[in-house]
Design a protein around this motif. Structure first.
Motif, mmCIF file in Angstrom:
data_model
loop_
_atom_site.group_PDB
_atom_site.id
_atom_site.type_symbol
_atom_site.label_atom_id
_atom_site.label_comp_id
_atom_site.label_asym_id
_atom_site.label_seq_id
_atom_site.Cartn_x
_atom_site.Cartn_y
_atom_site.Cartn_z
ATOM 1 N N ILE A 251 78.670 57.339 -2.266
ATOM 2 C CA ILE A 251 79.773 57.435 -2.795
ATOM 3 C C ILE A 251 79.641 55.630 -3.045
ATOM 4 N N GLU A 252 78.789 54.775 -2.371
ATOM 5 C CA GLU A 252 78.858 53.696 -2.445
ATOM 6 C C GLU A 252 77.896 52.866 -3.450
ATOM 7 N N GLU A 253 76.989 53.921 -4.319
ATOM 8 C CA GLU A 253 77.229 53.924 -5.854
ATOM 9 C C GLU A 253 77.850 54.697 -6.856
ATOM 10 N N GLY A 254 79.020 54.812 -6.135
ATOM 11 C CA GLY A 254 80.121 54.933 -7.500
ATOM 12 C C GLY A 254 80.440 56.176 -7.471
ATOM 13 N N TYR A 255 79.352 57.667 -7.012
ATOM 14 C CA TYR A 255 79.660 59.103 -7.117
ATOM 15 C C TYR A 255 80.886 59.454 -5.700
ATOM 16 N N ASP A 256 81.774 60.140 -6.556
ATOM 17 C CA ASP A 256 82.980 60.709 -5.799
ATOM 18 C C ASP A 256 83.425 62.111 -6.579
ATOM 19 N N ARG A 257 84.474 62.001 -6.644
ATOM 20 C CA ARG A 257 85.030 63.319 -6.540
ATOM 21 C C ARG A 257 84.822 63.663 -8.498
ATOM 22 N N LYS A 258 85.372 62.122 -8.798
ATOM 23 C CA LYS A 258 84.987 62.272 -10.107
ATOM 24 C C LYS A 258 83.223 61.965 -11.131
ATOM 25 N N HIS A 259 82.766 61.686 -10.487
ATOM 26 C CA HIS A 259 81.348 61.762 -10.903
ATOM 27 C C HIS A 259 80.156 62.187 -9.620
ATOM 28 N N HIS A 260 80.170 63.222 -10.386
ATOM 29 C CA HIS A 260 79.251 64.086 -9.726
ATOM 30 C C HIS A 260 77.878 63.865 -9.173
ATOM 31 N N TYR A 261 76.495 64.224 -8.734
ATOM 32 C CA TYR A 261 75.643 63.862 -8.707
ATOM 33 C C TYR A 261 74.762 65.657 -8.771
ATOM 34 N N CYS A 262 73.733 65.220 -9.198
ATOM 35 C CA CYS A 262 72.896 66.660 -8.829
ATOM 36 C C CYS A 262 72.396 66.095 -7.694
ATOM 37 N N ALA A 263 71.519 67.830 -6.812
ATOM 38 C CA ALA A 263 70.267 67.482 -6.005
ATOM 39 C C ALA A 263 68.997 68.200 -5.953
ATOM 40 N N GLY A 264 68.166 68.632 -5.766
ATOM 41 C CA GLY A 264 68.058 70.009 -6.364
ATOM 42 C C GLY A 264 66.348 69.506 -5.517
ATOM 43 N N ILE A 265 65.543 71.394 -5.281
ATOM 44 C CA ILE A 265 64.548 71.205 -4.737
ATOM 45 C C ILE A 265 63.360 71.168 -6.067
ATOM 46 N N VAL A 266 62.397 69.922 -6.240
ATOM 47 C CA VAL A 266 61.288 70.515 -7.006
ATOM 48 C C VAL A 266 59.948 70.678 -6.512
ATOM 49 N N VAL B 3 75.328 70.658 -7.252
ATOM 50 C CA VAL B 3 75.899 69.673 -8.010
ATOM 51 C C VAL B 3 76.667 69.667 -6.830
ATOM 52 N N ILE B 4 76.661 67.879 -6.777
ATOM 53 C CA ILE B 4 77.543 67.684 -4.894
ATOM 54 C C ILE B 4 79.038 66.965 -5.623
ATOM 55 N N VAL B 5 79.731 67.126 -4.998
ATOM 56 C CA VAL B 5 81.268 66.597 -5.699
ATOM 57 C C VAL B 5 81.610 65.407 -5.277
ATOM 58 N N VAL B 6 81.220 65.619 -3.536
ATOM 59 C CA VAL B 6 82.044 65.214 -2.312
ATOM 60 C C VAL B 6 80.594 64.755 -1.303
ATOM 61 N N GLY B 7 79.415 63.564 -1.724
ATOM 62 C CA GLY B 7 78.688 63.255 -0.964
ATOM 63 C C GLY B 7 78.759 61.692 0.050
ATOM 64 N N PRO B 8 77.241 61.157 0.473
ATOM 65 C CA PRO B 8 77.620 60.676 1.670
ATOM 66 C C PRO B 8 77.533 59.576 1.576
ATOM 67 N N THR B 9 78.273 58.593 2.833
ATOM 68 C CA THR B 9 78.396 57.260 2.464
ATOM 69 C C THR B 9 77.661 56.929 1.777
ATOM 70 N N PHE B 10 76.230 56.851 1.428
ATOM 71 C CA PHE B 10 75.479 56.337 0.696
ATOM 72 C C PHE B 10 75.674 56.030 -0.644
#
Ligand code: ZN
Length: 140
Positions: free
Chosen positions: A73-88, A64-71
């Protein structure tokens, strides 16, 4: 047919723009590569062919990524909006990095390894600047 495209990340991304998840397969030994590569790491053959992946697999690792790359952040993910990256790990065998949707990023402990997933394509921009990101969501 997709046969003429070079086995590069550029071709892979062009396929993503068409909502296709394509791997390269060694015609000599059958090894699958995703992202594609022009040279077989297993038998060193250069005779590759494109194969379409069904886009179904299972989660084998995630963050779960708290501070992501710029692109991101531009999509609205930040310290309050985390996202998940994984291996499938795909049904066909290869594993691939992707964004994992539909999981509870506020409760990462609840995200389960082995969750069945299916591919979805996240498109951003139009025309020349169109870029498609690979993502997976829970099946069903
Ligand atoms: Zn090979």
């Amino acid at each position: 047919m997709a046969a003429d495209k070079e086995f590069t990340a550029t071709s892979f991304n062009a396929f993503l723009n068409d909502n296709k998840l394509m791997a390269s397969r060694c015609a000599a030994c059958g090894a699958l590569y995703l992202p594609p590569r022009p040279l077989c790491a297993s038998c060193h053959a250069t005779d590759m062919e494109w194969v379409a992946m069904k886009g179904r697999g299972r989660l084998t690792a995630y963050t779960v990524i708290v501070v992501g790359p710029t692109f991101m952040i531009e999509e609205g993910y930040d310290r309050k909006h985390h996202y998940c990256a994984g291996i499938v790990q795909l049904e066909e065998g290869p594993g691939i990095n992707a964004r994992i949707l539909d999981v509870d990023v506020k409760h990462p402990d609840a995200i389960k390894i082995g969750t069945p997933l299916e591919v979805c394509f996240l498109s951003r921009g139009e025309g020349e600047s169109k870029k498609t990101f690979l993502a997976f969501k829970k099946t069903g």
